[in-house]
Enzyme design. Structure first.
Site, PDB file in Angstrom:
ATOM      1  N   ASP A  41     -12.889 -31.067   6.749  1.00 24.70           N
ATOM      2  CA  ASP A  41     -14.292 -30.733   6.882  1.00 24.70           C
ATOM      3  C   ASP A  41     -14.817 -30.498   5.455  1.00 24.70           C
ATOM      4  O   ASP A  41     -14.024 -30.181   4.548  1.00 24.70           O
ATOM      5  CB  ASP A  41     -14.438 -29.469   7.732  1.00 24.70           C
ATOM      6  CG  ASP A  41     -15.875 -28.978   7.764  1.00 24.70           C
ATOM      7  OD1 ASP A  41     -16.779 -29.802   7.988  1.00 24.70           O
ATOM      8  OD2 ASP A  41     -16.089 -27.771   7.553  1.00 24.70           O
ATOM      9  N   ASP A  43     -18.250 -28.724   4.304  1.00 18.01           N
ATOM     10  CA  ASP A  43     -18.921 -27.458   3.988  1.00 18.01           C
ATOM     11  C   ASP A  43     -18.025 -26.282   4.378  1.00 18.01           C
ATOM     12  O   ASP A  43     -17.610 -26.167   5.526  1.00 18.01           O
ATOM     13  CB  ASP A  43     -20.260 -27.401   4.748  1.00 18.01           C
ATOM     14  CG  ASP A  43     -21.334 -26.671   3.959  1.00 18.01           C
ATOM     15  OD1 ASP A  43     -21.071 -26.320   2.785  1.00 18.01           O
ATOM     16  OD2 ASP A  43     -22.427 -26.458   4.505  1.00 18.01           O
TER      17      ASP A  43
END
Lengths: 319, 319
Positions: A41, A43
């Protein structure tokens, strides 16, 4: 965080936490050696907003040097792959467009996977990223940002016309969501036979800024679920579409993938739904308290404080 | 409508329709004599948009003359009781404010029923009617139409401040719904301890104009359900709040009420949830085909074409 909890993390013991709670990753080398692909992922893992998280470049370099495939996924649909590649570059990270999979791309990939007819078009509720990916995939589209300022001035007997060639509505986070878009998308979904309802994600919250939680893309999807009584196909995390796509695209075995993320209900669930290994980082939205709360039912295989913990593990192993 | 169906209606027989399907009301006098109170939905029963439905004034006059109590309810929260009284008056109907119960009033009545603290205020997602009813009830409020043009210009580290004295968010149909209101309401519901989440209705569609179906108040509620993972208290139809309120306010027995409406999933269900008699009129959104469709599980006690069918029944009885 209390010092007792800090010591739990550092020592990797689970004293005082439920037996099922995920442990701190003590043997990072074992994990690294057991998988061929890392899906990250972005952020909260790679960056927070516009700030790179400490030690990320060195960690990615190390994993690359060890022959691992690195793939980046994000539920954020406001940017395209190309725009994300620029963001990686601006942060000093050498990541190719083809290694980045935002949910904007996933929406276009889904439409291609179902052979979306070339004489149909998409109505977009969302920001620029979705449009760019649809264009890149050769799919016609209308709506999006240009409908952001439209208002409906009512007159007796008024009808909103809509395009009967819209064969799919793609819904992503939209800071400029309004009644015009809501009504247009509702008409397409209710009145165009077979019109697909595609959600980039159903996230309750997003991090427009890390200073607070902001209403997420689930809001726009929830509004349309309510007006159409239909359930969308979700192409972002935690749905399995993107994982299946990645496994097929790169010919990788899901058991040899480790999904690394900072959110339990999207990233870790995404990994688990895909039968992958899962690693939580505490550098984003999930705190150790939240992970270890009795109310949390989603446990990763292990957790670390931040991605660069993998780097120090390598150093320890080499020492 | 086919002529075969028309004949089913006129004759009141149910040949060819499922046994459970509601019959055409053949003995209107029996129904009228068996109840003391009629609750009428407005749109599709009394008027369509700005046009009175034929024969309504005479029918209401007849029921009044027979000593029946007449009460008017609507899920539309964009107007207050006072504004509705003006609309009745403009259509030549003599109906007092105190006989009209829009969901805007229901929201204020609900807050009073739970002794909403006087030092708390309400954040309104909706149009003017909710604000007027809250003011009338002596409840402080913010938001509403004045937030309709607000935009969020993002800057790094930005926070949206919100009022920690907001103790309830009331959500109604809002043609000016935007991300500002969504985020403000989300913050109140997520961060203010005990903040109530009140929906005037969850209707999928509404009739801004009768020329087409328009996205309804369920959209704004659905968006907030998605960002908060909370379920609202619904005060409009088909929830029982308003029926309980009416029964208590007027000291009426629910078995002596007949609910008259044009929508199965709001009006008829509202009557059934309140253990009242139910009468569907076909002058609004429900067609005979829809009523008799095998997919429809909500059957009123009986149906008529339009309210004035009661009038002709009286005439037949007197002849």
């Amino acid at each position: 965080m209390s010092s007792a909890m800090a010591s739990v993390q550092l020592n990797g013991t689970s004293t005082g936490t439920p037996a099922a709670a995920a442990p701190f990753l003590t043997d990072a080398m074992k994990l690294i050696n057991s998988v061929k692909t890392f899906i990250f992922d972005c952020d909260g893992v790679i960056w927070k907003g516009d700030k790179l998280i400490d030690g990320v470049p060195e960690t990615l370099d190390m994993l690359h040097a060890m022959g691992k495939r690195l793939v980046f996924v994000t539920n954020n649909s406001t940017k395209s792959r190309k725009q994300y590649a620029k963001k990686f570059d601006s942060l000093g990270l050498n990541v190719a467009e083809e290694e980045i999979f935002p949910s904007s791309f996933a929406a276009a990939a889904y439409l291609k996977s179902v052979n979306f007819p070339s004489n149909k078009k998409v109505y977009v509720v969302g920001e620029g990223g979705i449009q760019l990916e649809l264009t890149q995939a050769g799919i016609s589209h209308i709506g999006g940002p240009e409908d952001g300022d439209k208002k409906i001035e009512l007159a007796p007997g008024q009808i909103m016309d809509h395009d009967h060639h819209v064969g799919a509505v793609v819904v992503g986070f939209d800071r400029f969501f309004n009644y015009y878009k809501l009504q247009y998308a509702t008409l397409c979904l209710r009145e165009n036979p077979g019109c697909l309802f595609i959600a980039t994600n159903c996230d309750a919250i997003t991090y427009l800024t890390y200073a607070q939680e902001w209403a997420g893309g689930g809001a726009m999807v929830g509004a349309l679920k309510a007006t159409t009584n239909k359930e969308p196909v979700v192409v972002g995390k935690p749905s399995t579409f993107l994982m299946d796509y990645l496994a097929s695209e790169f010919q990788i075995n899901k058991s040899e993938i480790c999904m690394v993320g900072d959110r339990l209900d999207t990233d870790i669930l995404f990994g688990q739904n895909g039968s992958c290994r899962t690693l939580l980082v505490l550098s984003g939205v999930t705190s150790l308290d939240a992970l270890q709360s009795p109310e949390n039912s989603i446990q990763p295989d292990a957790y670390i404080n931040q991605l660069s913990d993998l780097l120090s593990a390598k150093k320890s192993a080499s020492a």
